[in-house]
Design a protein around this motif. Structure first.
Motif, PDB file in Angstrom:
ATOM      1  N   THR A 122       0.715  -1.208   0.390  1.00  0.00           N
ATOM      2  CA  THR A 122       0.165  -0.088  -0.317  1.00  0.00           C
ATOM      3  C   THR A 122       1.235   1.394  -0.370  1.00  0.00           C
ATOM      4  OG1 THR A 122      -1.967  -1.059   1.254  1.00  0.00           O
ATOM      5  CG2 THR A 122      -1.858   1.250   1.507  1.00  0.00           C
ATOM      6  N   GLY A 123       2.055   1.029   0.956  1.00  0.00           N
ATOM      7  CA  GLY A 123       2.515   2.509   0.843  1.00  0.00           C
ATOM      8  C   GLY A 123       3.017   2.952  -0.568  1.00  0.00           C
ATOM      9  N   ILE A 124       3.933   2.064  -1.332  1.00  0.00           N
ATOM     10  CA  ILE A 124       4.527   1.498  -2.566  1.00  0.00           C
ATOM     11  C   ILE A 124       3.431   2.822  -3.267  1.00  0.00           C
ATOM     12  CG2 ILE A 124       5.746   0.530  -4.234  1.00  0.00           C
ATOM     13  CD1 ILE A 124       6.989  -1.282  -1.822  1.00  0.00           C
ATOM     14  N   SER A 125       1.952   2.039  -3.376  1.00  0.00           N
ATOM     15  CA  SER A 125       0.828   2.208  -4.734  1.00  0.00           C
ATOM     16  C   SER A 125       0.629   3.994  -4.172  1.00  0.00           C
ATOM     17  CB  SER A 125       0.456   1.252  -4.081  1.00  0.00           C
ATOM     18  OG  SER A 125       0.308   0.154  -4.620  1.00  0.00           O
ATOM     19  N   VAL A 126       0.788   4.134  -3.073  1.00  0.00           N
ATOM     20  CA  VAL A 126       0.782   5.673  -2.573  1.00  0.00           C
ATOM     21  C   VAL A 126       1.715   6.559  -3.260  1.00  0.00           C
ATOM     22  CG1 VAL A 126      -0.140   7.185  -0.808  1.00  0.00           C
ATOM     23  CG2 VAL A 126      -0.731   4.948  -0.980  1.00  0.00           C
ATOM     24  N   GLN A 127       2.841   5.790  -2.907  1.00  0.00           N
ATOM     25  CA  GLN A 127       3.785   7.044  -3.151  1.00  0.00           C
ATOM     26  C   GLN A 127       4.630   6.661  -5.070  1.00  0.00           C
ATOM     27  OE1 GLN A 127       7.872   5.272  -2.257  1.00  0.00           O
ATOM     28  NE2 GLN A 127       8.588   7.329  -1.867  1.00  0.00           N
ATOM     29  N   ASN A 128       4.148   5.679  -5.172  1.00  0.00           N
ATOM     30  CA  ASN A 128       3.911   5.739  -7.073  1.00  0.00           C
ATOM     31  C   ASN A 128       2.971   6.806  -7.074  1.00  0.00           C
ATOM     32  OD1 ASN A 128       6.457   3.982  -6.985  1.00  0.00           O
ATOM     33  ND2 ASN A 128       5.613   2.885  -7.732  1.00  0.00           N
ATOM     34  N   ASN A 129       1.889   6.479  -6.963  1.00  0.00           N
ATOM     35  CA  ASN A 129       0.913   8.035  -8.332  1.00  0.00           C
ATOM     36  C   ASN A 129       0.890   8.626  -7.499  1.00  0.00           C
ATOM     37  OD1 ASN A 129      -1.003   5.167  -8.365  1.00  0.00           O
ATOM     38  ND2 ASN A 129      -2.101   5.078  -6.503  1.00  0.00           N
ATOM     39  N   GLU A 130       1.487   9.139  -6.134  1.00  0.00           N
ATOM     40  CA  GLU A 130       2.120  10.962  -6.233  1.00  0.00           C
ATOM     41  C   GLU A 130       3.345  10.926  -7.086  1.00  0.00           C
ATOM     42  OE1 GLU A 130       3.063  10.804  -2.034  1.00  0.00           O
ATOM     43  OE2 GLU A 130       0.650  11.058  -1.140  1.00  0.00           O
ATOM     44  N   LEU A 131       3.921  10.232  -7.034  1.00  0.00           N
ATOM     45  CA  LEU A 131       5.203  10.401  -7.733  1.00  0.00           C
ATOM     46  C   LEU A 131       4.759  10.616  -9.809  1.00  0.00           C
ATOM     47  CD1 LEU A 131       8.148   8.087  -6.750  1.00  0.00           C
ATOM     48  CD2 LEU A 131       7.524  10.468  -6.469  1.00  0.00           C
ATOM     49  N   ASP A 132       3.825   9.607 -10.211  1.00  0.00           N
ATOM     50  CA  ASP A 132       3.308   9.847 -11.309  1.00  0.00           C
ATOM     51  C   ASP A 132       2.543  11.107 -11.375  1.00  0.00           C
ATOM     52  OD1 ASP A 132       2.307   8.714 -14.217  1.00  0.00           O
ATOM     53  OD2 ASP A 132       0.433   8.398 -13.109  1.00  0.00           O
ATOM     54  N   ILE A 133       1.586  11.120 -10.126  1.00  0.00           N
ATOM     55  CA  ILE A 133       1.088  12.356 -10.799  1.00  0.00           C
ATOM     56  C   ILE A 133       1.730  13.707 -10.524  1.00  0.00           C
ATOM     57  CG2 ILE A 133      -0.912  13.667  -9.335  1.00  0.00           C
ATOM     58  CD1 ILE A 133      -1.733  11.513  -8.601  1.00  0.00           C
ATOM     59  N   ALA A 134       2.402  14.069  -9.825  1.00  0.00           N
ATOM     60  CA  ALA A 134       3.658  15.096  -9.729  1.00  0.00           C
ATOM     61  C   ALA A 134       4.193  14.958 -10.969  1.00  0.00           C
ATOM     62  CB  ALA A 134       4.291  15.092  -9.022  1.00  0.00           C
ATOM     63  N   ALA A 135       4.493  13.861 -12.005  1.00  0.00           N
ATOM     64  CA  ALA A 135       5.853  13.865 -13.352  1.00  0.00           C
ATOM     65  C   ALA A 135       4.359  14.213 -14.189  1.00  0.00           C
ATOM     66  CB  ALA A 135       5.851  13.002 -13.579  1.00  0.00           C
ATOM     67  N   ARG A 136       3.156  14.006 -14.351  1.00  0.00           N
ATOM     68  CA  ARG A 136       2.151  14.533 -15.116  1.00  0.00           C
ATOM     69  C   ARG A 136       1.372  16.066 -14.661  1.00  0.00           C
ATOM     70  NH1 ARG A 136      -2.953  10.989 -15.047  1.00  0.00           N
ATOM     71  NH2 ARG A 136      -1.756   9.936 -12.847  1.00  0.00           N
ATOM     72  N   LEU A 137       1.514  16.412 -13.946  1.00  0.00           N
ATOM     73  CA  LEU A 137       1.437  17.903 -13.907  1.00  0.00           C
ATOM     74  C   LEU A 137       2.679  18.691 -14.262  1.00  0.00           C
ATOM     75  CD1 LEU A 137      -0.345  17.902  -9.832  1.00  0.00           C
ATOM     76  CD2 LEU A 137      -1.427  18.274 -12.200  1.00  0.00           C
ATOM     77  N   ALA A 138       3.754  18.524 -13.710  1.00  0.00           N
ATOM     78  CA  ALA A 138       5.103  19.099 -14.472  1.00  0.00           C
ATOM     79  C   ALA A 138       5.259  18.913 -16.220  1.00  0.00           C
ATOM     80  CB  ALA A 138       6.397  18.386 -13.732  1.00  0.00           C
ATOM     81  N   ARG A 139       4.753  17.543 -16.441  1.00  0.00           N
ATOM     82  CA  ARG A 139       4.812  17.744 -17.560  1.00  0.00           C
ATOM     83  C   ARG A 139       3.796  18.492 -18.383  1.00  0.00           C
ATOM     84  NH1 ARG A 139       4.749  11.918 -18.166  1.00  0.00           N
ATOM     85  NH2 ARG A 139       2.393  12.018 -17.685  1.00  0.00           N
ATOM     86  N   GLN A 140       3.188  19.081 -17.627  1.00  0.00           N
ATOM     87  CA  GLN A 140       1.171  19.861 -18.366  1.00  0.00           C
ATOM     88  C   GLN A 140       2.079  21.520 -17.892  1.00  0.00           C
ATOM     89  OE1 GLN A 140      -1.828  18.366 -17.085  1.00  0.00           O
ATOM     90  NE2 GLN A 140      -2.027  16.725 -17.632  1.00  0.00           N
ATOM     91  N   SER A 141       2.708  21.452 -17.091  1.00  0.00           N
ATOM     92  CA  SER A 141       3.109  23.082 -16.572  1.00  0.00           C
ATOM     93  C   SER A 141       3.554  23.553 -17.240  1.00  0.00           C
ATOM     94  CB  SER A 141       3.567  22.845 -14.807  1.00  0.00           C
ATOM     95  OG  SER A 141       3.957  24.567 -14.444  1.00  0.00           O
ATOM     96  N   ARG A 142       2.881  25.188 -17.766  1.00  0.00           N
ATOM     97  CA  ARG A 142       3.550  26.459 -18.320  1.00  0.00           C
ATOM     98  C   ARG A 142       4.551  26.717 -17.549  1.00  0.00           C
ATOM     99  NH1 ARG A 142      -1.809  28.536 -20.175  1.00  0.00           N
ATOM    100  NH2 ARG A 142      -2.711  26.782 -21.529  1.00  0.00           N
ATOM    101  N   ILE A 143       4.260  26.792 -16.483  1.00  0.00           N
ATOM    102  CA  ILE A 143       5.851  27.088 -15.427  1.00  0.00           C
ATOM    103  C   ILE A 143       6.752  26.748 -14.939  1.00  0.00           C
ATOM    104  CG2 ILE A 143       6.588  29.068 -13.191  1.00  0.00           C
ATOM    105  CD1 ILE A 143       3.303  28.711 -12.791  1.00  0.00           C
ATOM    106  N   GLN A 144       7.226  25.412 -15.581  1.00  0.00           N
ATOM    107  CA  GLN A 144       8.089  25.068 -15.756  1.00  0.00           C
ATOM    108  C   GLN A 144       9.841  25.428 -16.138  1.00  0.00           C
ATOM    109  OE1 GLN A 144       7.761  21.041 -17.715  1.00  0.00           O
ATOM    110  NE2 GLN A 144       9.328  20.137 -16.942  1.00  0.00           N
ATOM    111  N   GLY A 145       9.969  25.937 -17.070  1.00  0.00           N
ATOM    112  CA  GLY A 145      11.085  26.714 -17.744  1.00  0.00           C
ATOM    113  C   GLY A 145      11.485  27.752 -16.688  1.00  0.00           C
ATOM    114  N   ILE A 146      10.662  28.710 -15.262  1.00  0.00           N
ATOM    115  CA  ILE A 146      10.742  29.795 -14.865  1.00  0.00           C
ATOM    116  C   ILE A 146      12.187  29.116 -13.976  1.00  0.00           C
ATOM    117  CG2 ILE A 146       9.825  31.248 -13.637  1.00  0.00           C
ATOM    118  CD1 ILE A 146       7.731  31.392 -15.033  1.00  0.00           C
TER     119      ILE A 146
END
Length: 146
Positions: A122-146
């Motif tokens: 469970t702990g590993i799954s939750v951590q992997n989900n959080e990392l996946d969501i963070a990675a997807r949000l980072a790809r979609q972020s317009r502020i990433q290059g700043i």
């Protein structure tokens, strides 16, 4: 149950659902008889303790009790079985019931094992989900290059 109790229960049901039976309300606060904490909250330590309890107590206990029941049932089947060509119907019925029961014990042991593994993952799954969501949000972020 006394006749008066039965009549009171019927009257209560006829009067409509009581506040304790309604589904559209919150659990009472701690001071009002509730537990005062969320049901789904758990910690890694609690999950580890639960997995340890399954491993140390439940699985060995179910296996041991299953073996004991198998031995005693087999003895009863032999005792009621045919010795001179005629046996009791109880012998066959016990055998069939025991076969079904053994399948249920095997399924229970499998379920306990999968629950134990799920508690550990469970702990590993939750951590992997959080990392996946963070990675997807980072790809979609317009502020990433700043």
């Amino acid at each position: 149950m006394a006749w008066g109790e039965w009549e009171q229960i019927k009257a209560d049901v006829a009067a409509g659902p009581s506040a304790s039976m309604r589904l559209n309300q919150l659990v009472p606060a701690a001071g009002a008889g509730g537990v005062g904490r969320p049901d789904l909250a758990s910690s890694p330590a609690a999950k580890k303790a639960a997995a340890k309890a399954i491993d140390d107590d439940l699985e060995p206990g179910v296996a041991s009790d299953g073996k004991h029941a198998a031995e005693t049932t087999d003895a009863a089947v032999r005792a009621f079985g045919a010795k001179d060509g005629h046996g009791w119907d109880t012998s066959g019925a016990l055998q069939r019931a025991h076969e079904t029961w053994e399948k249920q014990v095997t399924m229970l042991l499998g379920r306990l094992s999968s629950e134990k593994q799920a508690l550990g993952a469970t702990g590993i799954s939750v951590q992997n989900n959080e990392l996946d969501i963070a990675a997807r949000l980072a790809r979609q972020s317009r502020i990433q290059g700043i």
